[in-house]
Design a protein around this motif. Structure first.
Motif, PDB file in Angstrom:
ATOM      1  N   ASP A 113       0.868  -1.181   0.000  1.00  0.00           N
ATOM      2  CA  ASP A 113       0.000   0.000   0.000  1.00  0.00           C
ATOM      3  C   ASP A 113       0.904   1.231   0.000  1.00  0.00           C
ATOM      4  O   ASP A 113       1.698   1.423   0.916  1.00  0.00           O
ATOM      5  CB  ASP A 113      -0.883  -0.043   1.271  1.00  0.00           C
ATOM      6  CG  ASP A 113      -1.896   1.094   1.312  1.00  0.00           C
ATOM      7  OD1 ASP A 113      -1.598   2.213   0.828  1.00  0.00           O
ATOM      8  OD2 ASP A 113      -2.987   0.871   1.853  1.00  0.00           O
ATOM      9  N   ALA A 171       0.188   3.551   3.181  1.00  0.00           N
ATOM     10  CA  ALA A 171       0.075   3.020   4.548  1.00  0.00           C
ATOM     11  C   ALA A 171       1.390   3.138   5.314  1.00  0.00           C
ATOM     12  O   ALA A 171       2.466   3.252   4.723  1.00  0.00           O
ATOM     13  CB  ALA A 171      -0.354   1.556   4.493  1.00  0.00           C
ATOM     14  N   ASP A 192       4.471   1.573   7.266  1.00  0.00           N
ATOM     15  CA  ASP A 192       5.168   0.334   6.917  1.00  0.00           C
ATOM     16  C   ASP A 192       4.752  -0.844   7.788  1.00  0.00           C
ATOM     17  O   ASP A 192       4.815  -1.998   7.356  1.00  0.00           O
ATOM     18  CB  ASP A 192       6.687   0.533   7.001  1.00  0.00           C
ATOM     19  CG  ASP A 192       7.209   1.322   5.806  1.00  0.00           C
ATOM     20  OD1 ASP A 192       6.413   1.619   4.882  1.00  0.00           O
ATOM     21  OD2 ASP A 192       8.412   1.629   5.783  1.00  0.00           O
ATOM     22  N   GLY A 193       4.305  -0.572   8.995  1.00  0.00           N
ATOM     23  CA  GLY A 193       3.925  -1.641   9.915  1.00  0.00           C
ATOM     24  C   GLY A 193       2.700  -2.421   9.475  1.00  0.00           C
ATOM     25  O   GLY A 193       2.440  -3.526   9.961  1.00  0.00           O
ATOM     26  N   GLU A 194       1.938  -1.860   8.565  1.00  0.00           N
ATOM     27  CA  GLU A 194       0.719  -2.549   8.107  1.00  0.00           C
ATOM     28  C   GLU A 194       0.497  -2.282   6.622  1.00  0.00           C
ATOM     29  O   GLU A 194      -0.628  -2.014   6.177  1.00  0.00           O
ATOM     30  CB  GLU A 194      -0.492  -2.084   8.924  1.00  0.00           C
ATOM     31  CG  GLU A 194      -0.594  -0.574   9.059  1.00  0.00           C
ATOM     32  CD  GLU A 194      -1.679  -0.139  10.060  1.00  0.00           C
ATOM     33  OE1 GLU A 194      -2.470   0.735   9.699  1.00  0.00           O
ATOM     34  OE2 GLU A 194      -1.704  -0.696  11.191  1.00  0.00           O
ATOM     35  N   ALA A 195       1.580  -2.339   5.848  1.00  0.00           N
ATOM     36  CA  ALA A 195       1.522  -1.895   4.436  1.00  0.00           C
ATOM     37  C   ALA A 195       1.309  -3.027   3.446  1.00  0.00           C
ATOM     38  O   ALA A 195       1.017  -2.774   2.277  1.00  0.00           O
ATOM     39  CB  ALA A 195       2.803  -1.137   4.090  1.00  0.00           C
ATOM     40  N   LEU A 196       1.479  -4.287   3.874  1.00  0.00           N
ATOM     41  CA  LEU A 196       1.406  -5.400   2.921  1.00  0.00           C
ATOM     42  C   LEU A 196       0.118  -6.188   3.066  1.00  0.00           C
ATOM     43  O   LEU A 196      -0.338  -6.455   4.185  1.00  0.00           O
ATOM     44  CB  LEU A 196       2.599  -6.335   3.113  1.00  0.00           C
ATOM     45  CG  LEU A 196       3.987  -5.710   2.946  1.00  0.00           C
ATOM     46  CD1 LEU A 196       5.072  -6.768   3.162  1.00  0.00           C
ATOM     47  CD2 LEU A 196       4.142  -5.070   1.585  1.00  0.00           C
TER      48      LEU A 196
END
Lengths: 132, 132
Positions: free
Chosen positions: A118, A121, A123-127
């Motif tokens: 994303d 978003a 990086d901690g919740e980007a995939l």
């Protein structure tokens, strides 16, 4: 063998294959499924890996982490059989159309590229999983 | 920022984006045409190039030869507009689906991969045009 003396016009337009290895002696190799055209894996080849790929018709890489020649599929049996090798303008990258014998990724996924980033978003919740 | 301490299971399966830059600070980036799925160009991104790509939606690279940030299309106007970014299992390579504004290769070709390597030929006469 690399031929760094080849004039850039000849490198870009001629019939001479003069791979331009980087300072570590590597080319970038992108392998895609010859049928679906999905990108399966991106890795590197040194001159030996390229020569064995050409000679055997099975994709070989150079493993940067293990510093060793790597026949893709040597443990899983999921070899990548070469159908066509394409070379880019400055001859430092290859796109290989191949027939995979099974899933290419060591995780069991068809392709190593199974997640989307994303753009906005954190990086901690980007995939998240690719939606096909 | 890269997070080399992320356990490999989390790196491979989780939602955390923790790009694994090589010793030169680079990821490999493969750009393909979001419409035709043809591979257009393969190059490298450092953290800055990736951040600008995410922020602007236009593909930026790090030029290894010029050692500088490189907005693809900055001279030709042929920008690559990002549609989707995919990340591989170990997070050291990206596949970017993009909309090209024109030919991607500096030679004027649609794709940088316009030649095929004959596996068995002598290197002096191994390349020929791709047949689509």
């Amino acid at each position: 063998m690399a031929d760094d003396t080849l004039p850039s016009k000849d490198r870009e337009t001629g019939p001479v294959f003069a791979p331009k290895y980087d300072e570590s002696g590597l080319l970038t190799a992108v392998v895609l499924d010859a049928g679906t055209r999905e990108v399966l894996v991106v890795a590197f080849m040194n001159a030996d890996a390229l020569e064995r790929t050409r000679a055997t018709g099975r994709v070989h890489f150079w493993s940067r982490s293990r510093q060793s020649l790597w026949l893709k599929g040597e443990t899983s049996g999921n070899y990548l059989t070469v159908q066509e090798i394409r070379v880019d303008c400055d001859q430092d990258a290859l796109v290989i159309h191949a027939q995979p014998a099974g899933p290419t990724c060591h995780t069991g996924a068809t392709s190593c590229f199974y997640r989307v980033l994303d753009r906005a978003a954190d990086d901690g919740e980007a995939l998240s999983p690719v939606k096909h």
